[in-house]
Write an enzyme that holds these catalytic residues in place. Structure first.
Site, mmCIF file in Angstrom:
data_model
loop_
_atom_site.group_PDB
_atom_site.id
_atom_site.type_symbol
_atom_site.label_atom_id
_atom_site.label_comp_id
_atom_site.label_asym_id
_atom_site.label_seq_id
_atom_site.Cartn_x
_atom_site.Cartn_y
_atom_site.Cartn_z
ATOM 1 N N GLY A 17 38.927 55.802 66.742
ATOM 2 C CA GLY A 17 39.573 57.072 66.428
ATOM 3 C C GLY A 17 38.890 58.202 67.163
ATOM 4 N N GLY A 18 39.391 59.404 66.939
ATOM 5 C CA GLY A 18 38.787 60.556 67.579
ATOM 6 C C GLY A 18 39.641 61.785 67.420
ATOM 7 N N GLY A 19 39.051 62.931 67.684
ATOM 8 C CA GLY A 19 39.733 64.202 67.592
ATOM 9 C C GLY A 19 39.323 65.098 68.732
ATOM 10 N N ALA A 22 35.120 65.082 68.628
ATOM 11 C CA ALA A 22 34.279 63.890 68.607
ATOM 12 C C ALA A 22 35.146 62.647 68.725
ATOM 13 C CB ALA A 22 33.448 63.847 67.324
ATOM 14 N N VAL A 24 35.156 58.473 67.514
ATOM 15 C CA VAL A 24 34.561 57.558 66.538
ATOM 16 C C VAL A 24 34.634 56.128 67.079
ATOM 17 C CG1 VAL A 24 34.632 56.702 64.175
ATOM 18 C CG2 VAL A 24 35.247 59.078 64.650
ATOM 19 N N LYS A 39 30.078 58.464 65.156
ATOM 20 C CA LYS A 39 30.851 59.591 65.664
ATOM 21 C C LYS A 39 30.029 60.256 66.763
ATOM 22 C CE LYS A 39 33.523 62.130 63.195
ATOM 23 N NZ LYS A 39 34.107 63.039 62.202
ATOM 24 N N ASP A 133 38.647 70.964 55.616
ATOM 25 C CA ASP A 133 39.623 70.272 56.472
ATOM 26 C C ASP A 133 40.192 69.053 55.756
ATOM 27 O OD1 ASP A 133 41.172 69.933 58.708
ATOM 28 O OD2 ASP A 133 39.657 68.862 59.855
#
Length: 659
Positions: A17-19, A22, A24, A39, A133
C-alpha cells in the site's frame, strides 16, 4: 525497494500500500522471525528536517498506545536518507475495500465495527493523540474480524509547505469535519465527525457529500444539510440514524462530547426499545449558509480607517445641523402625552383581562392516577374516572403479558387539567423476530449480534465441528435457520463453529499390497495418490508397498490428503549383488541342537533365514543381498541350557569381496 534490509533486521518483501507521503511494505523481522509492516517515508520528504522531526515524534507518541484495536508501532528508524516506521502487520483488507466489494454493510456489523473504532479513539484521546484522518482506508479488518485503526498522528505532522506536494487532502476531504475544512482548530470532535461519515458510508454504501473537486466537497461539509441515511437505506433503525446525525452535526458543541459518549450510545442503539425512538432534531445554524472569511491584518486596518472616516463625517454633519435653528417644543405638552398614553394602556389591559376570564373560564386540575402494570381496560377506566382522556399505544414487550400497561406519560404526582390526555403504553406481548444469517461470521460477531437481539447468554449454545472448507472460528451452521421466526428472550440458539480442517493418524501400510493399502487409507479418511513402481532391496514381491514418503506411519495428516505410494516392481536394483553362503552347523553324535540363522543385509536387519532342531550336522545355503551402501553379516545362534539363544558363529561378507 523490495529486497532491501532496513536497520539490519527488517527485510522488505512486497509493497502492500501507500499514499502521498509514504509507502507501506510487507516485511520480515529477521531477529524476532515475525511478519511486520514497514512504512517508508517518500524520498522527497527526507530532506525536510522539520517534517522528519515531527514525524518521528508522532510515531514515538503513537508507539506509546497499547490497545487491541490500534495497529501497534514497534520501531522507528533511519537508514541513510530513508526514514521508516515498523508496525504490526494485519492480514486482511481495509474497510474501504470491504464497502466497495460488498456495498452497504448490515447495520449490526457496521455498529460492531464503529464500536471498535471508537474504543481505539477513546484510548488515543485519553493519551492526548488526535487522529485527524479517520477514513475507511485507515481501518483494517483482520481475517479474524478484529478491527485495527492505523495512521495515528501522521496528519498532524504535515506542514504547510508539504501539503501542496501531496494528495493527502484530496484523499481525505470526504471525511473532513467542518472545522477542518474551515482551517480551524481540530480536536476530539473532529475525529467523531469523521467517524460519523465512516458509519454513514458503512450503512448506506455512499458518501454524504461528493463533488468535482476537494474545494466543492469541503464547502458542502460547511454549508449543505446532511442527506438523511434513512432516505438512502430505509432499513436503518431510527436509533442508528440518530447516532449518525448527532456525530455529524456541523456545530461541534452539539456533537458527542467524547468518543466514550458516542460508544455508550452505540452500544444500546440496537436494543429493541430504542429501534423506533424519535428522530433527533437540532436547531438550525445560520452559519451553514455562509462561509466566514479569515480575518487578516489588512482587513482590520481597513475597518479601523473606515470607522475614523465615518466619525469625521458625523462631526461635520452635526456641525451643519447646528446651524439650522429649530424652535424647541413646549415641555409640558410632551409630558401630558406620556401620562395619557400610560393611563389608556392600563385601562385597556384591565378590561381585556376581565373579558378573557368570562370567555375562558378556569378549568380545574385533577391528579393523574397510577396505572402502570394494570390491565388496559382497568387503566382506561381509572383515567376516565379522573376526568382525563386515555391515549393507548401498543408496543412489543418481552416481560409483560399482552394487554398490560408498560408505562404512562405523565405519571403521578403530576396534575393535569380536566380532559387532558394521559398516554399509556400497552404490551402487545413478545413479538417474533426474523433470525439473522450468522453463517460466515466470526464467532464473536455472531455472539454480539445475538446478544443485541435480546438472546440471553445462557441460551446461546456454541458447538465446534471440524470443517475442511471454513477457517477455525467461523460459523458454519445455525439452528434456528436464517429468517425463521424467533423469540429472543426465551428461545435457544445453537451455533456451529468450525474447528478448521481435521487431522487423522497415518496408518502403517508398508509391506501391504496396493489394494490392502488403499482400503486402510480410505478407512482413515485419506486418499491414494500417485503409485510409483521401483526396484527394491527389501522385497522382491511385486506390488508390495515400500514407502509412503513424506507421510510416515503415526504422523498426524490433514484429512483427505492423497498419500503417494512407492511399490516394488519385483526386482532388485542393478547394483545389487546376490549370493548364497554355505553355513555348516555341527552336531555332536547323539545330541540335539536347536539353532537359528539370522541375516543382516541390504534387505534389512536380523532376518531369520533358518530356525530348526537337528540331530546331525548339516550345511545350509543362506541367501544374501548386498548393496554398495550395505554389507552383509550372517549370525548363527544355538539355544543353551538356560533356554536362551547364544551367538555361536558370525560370518561377515563385504560387497567389494564378491565378484
Amino acid at each position: 525497494m523490495e529486497g532491501l534490509r532496513l536497520g539490519g533486521r527488517y527485510q522488505l518483501e512486497a509493497r502492500v500500500g501507500g499514499g502521498g507521503m509514504a509507502i507501506v511494505y510487507k516485511a520480515r523481522d529477521l531477529i524476532l522471525n515475525r511478519q511486520v509492516a514497514v512504512k517508508v517515508l517518500r524520498s522527497q520528504f527526507g530532506t525536510d528536517e522539520d517534517f522528519v522531526n515531527r514525524f518521528r515524534r508522532e510515531a514515538q507518541a503513537v508507539a506509546s498506545l497499547s490497545h487491541p484495536n490500534v495497529v501497534g508501532v514497534y520501531d522507528v528508524g533511519q537508514e541513510n536518507d530513508t526514514h521508516y516506521m515498523v508496525m504490526e502487520y494485519v492480514e486482511g483488507s481495509t474497510l474501504k475495500e470491504m464497502i466497495v466489494s460488498r456495498g452497504a454493510l448490515p447495520v449490526e456489523e457496521a455498529v460492531r465495527i464503529a464500536e471498535q473504532i471508537l474504543d481505539a479513539l477513546e484510548h488515543a484521546h485519553q493519551n492526548q493523540i488526535i487522529h485527524r484522518d479517520i477514513k475507511p482506508h485507515n481501518i483494517l479488518i483482520g481475517k479474524n474480524g478484529r478491527v485495527k485503526v492505523t495512521d495515528f498522528g501522521i496528519a498532524r505532522a504535515v506542514t504547510s509547505t508539504t501539503i501542496t506536494h501531496t494528495n493527502a487532502m484530496l484523499g481525505s476531504v470526504h471525511y473532513f469535519s467542518p472545522e477542518q475544512a474551515r482551517g480551524g482548530i481540530t480536536g476530539e470532535k473532529s475525529d467523531i465527525y469523521s467517524l460519523g461519515i465512516v458509519l454513514y458510508e458503512m450503512v448506506t454504501g455512499e458518501l454524504p457529500f461528493s463533488g468535482d473537486s476537494p474545494i466543492s466537497v469541503a464547502l458542502k461539509h460547511l454549508q449543505e444539510p446532511l442527506p438523511e441515511p434513512r432516505q438512502i437505506n430505509p432499513g436503518i433503525p431510527q436509533s442508528v440514524e440518530n447516532v449518525i446525525l448527532k456525530a455529524l452535526v456541523k456545530d461541534p458543541f452539539l456533537r458527542y462530547a467524547s468518543a466514550r459518549e458516542m460508544l455508550d450510545d452505540l452500544e444500546t442503539c440496537l436494543l429493541p426499545e430504542r429501534l423506533h425512538e424519535k428522530k433527533l432534531i437540532f436547531p438550525v445554524d445560520d452559519e451553514e449558509t455562509r462561509v466566514v472569511p479569515i480575518i487578516t491584518p489588512e482587513m482590520l486596518e481597513k475597518q479601523a480607517s473606515g470607522r475614523a472616516g465615518s466619525s469625521q463625517r458625523n462631526r461635520h454633519e452635526r456641525t451643519d445641523d447646528d446651524d439650522e435653528q429649530k424652535p424647541p417644543k413646549k415641555w409640558w405638552v410632551k409630558a401630558l402625552l406620556w401620562v395619557g398614553g400610560i393611563g389608556l394602556f392600563f385601562v385597556l389591559a384591565f378590561l381585556g383581562f376581565n373579558l378573557l376570564l368570562n370567555l375562558f373560564p378556569t378549568v380545574p386540575e385533577v391528579p393523574v392516577p397510577y396505572v402502570e402494570g394494570s390491565p388496559v381496560e382497568q387503566a382506561t377506566k381509572k383515567i376516565e374516572d379522573a376526568k382525563l382522556v386515555a391515549n393507548v399505544i401498543e408496543e412489543a414487550n418481552d416481560t409483560l403479558e399482552k394487554g398490560m400497561v408498560i408505562r404512562q406519560d405523565p405519571a403521578p404526582p403530576m396534575r393535569l387539567k380536566e380532559k387532558a390526555t394521559v398516554t399509556i403504553y400497552v404490551s402487545k406481548g413478545q413479538q417474533a423476530e426474523d433470525m439473522p444469517n450468522l453463517i460466515t461470521l466470526s464467532r464473536s460477531t455472531a455472539e454480539d449480534m445475538l446478544k443485541r437481539m435480546g438472546f440471553k447468554p445462557e441460551n446461546i449454545k456454541f458447538v465446534e465441528e471440524e470443517d475442511d472448507q471454513a477457517e477455525a472460528g467461523i460459523v458454519i451452521g445455525q439452528d434456528p435457520s436464517f429468517n425463521d421466526k424467533v423469540y429472543p428472550s426465551k428461545d435457544t440458539v445453537t451455533v456451529k463453529v468450525s474447528k478448521g480442517k481435521s487431522f487423522v493418524k497415518m496408518p502403517e501400510v508398508r509391506g501391504k499390497t496396493v489394494e490392502e493399502a488403499t482400503i486402510e487409507l480410505l478407512k482413515a479418511g485419506l486418499e491414494v495418490g500417485d503409485v510409483t513402481k521401483e526396484p527394491s532391496y527389501t522385497t522382491q514381491e511385486a506390488g508390495r508397498v515400500l514407502s509412503t514418503h513424506p507421510y510416515d506411519p503415526g504422523m498426524q495428516v490433514e484429512k483427505g490428503v492423497a498419500i503417494p505410494l512407492t511399490v516394488s516392481n519385483g526386482q532388485i536394483p542393478l547394483d545389487a549383488k546376490s549370493y548364497n553362503v554355505p553355513v555348516y552347523v555341527e552336531v555332536v553324535p547323539g545330541e540335539t541342537v536347536d539353532f537359528k540363522i539370522e541375516v543382516s543385509d541390504a534387505r534389512g536387519d536380523k532376518q531369520v533365514a533358518y530356525q530348526d532342531v537337528i540331530t546331525e550336522s548339516n550345511e545350509f545355503d543362506v541367501p544374501i543381498v548386498l548393496s554398495p551402501q550395505k554389507d552383509a553379516v550372517i549370525r548363527v545362534f544355538i539355544k543353551g541350557s538356560n533356554n536362551q539363544y547364544i551367538e555361536y558363529q558370525t560370518i561377515p561378507i563385504s560387497y567389494n569381496s564378491l565378484p
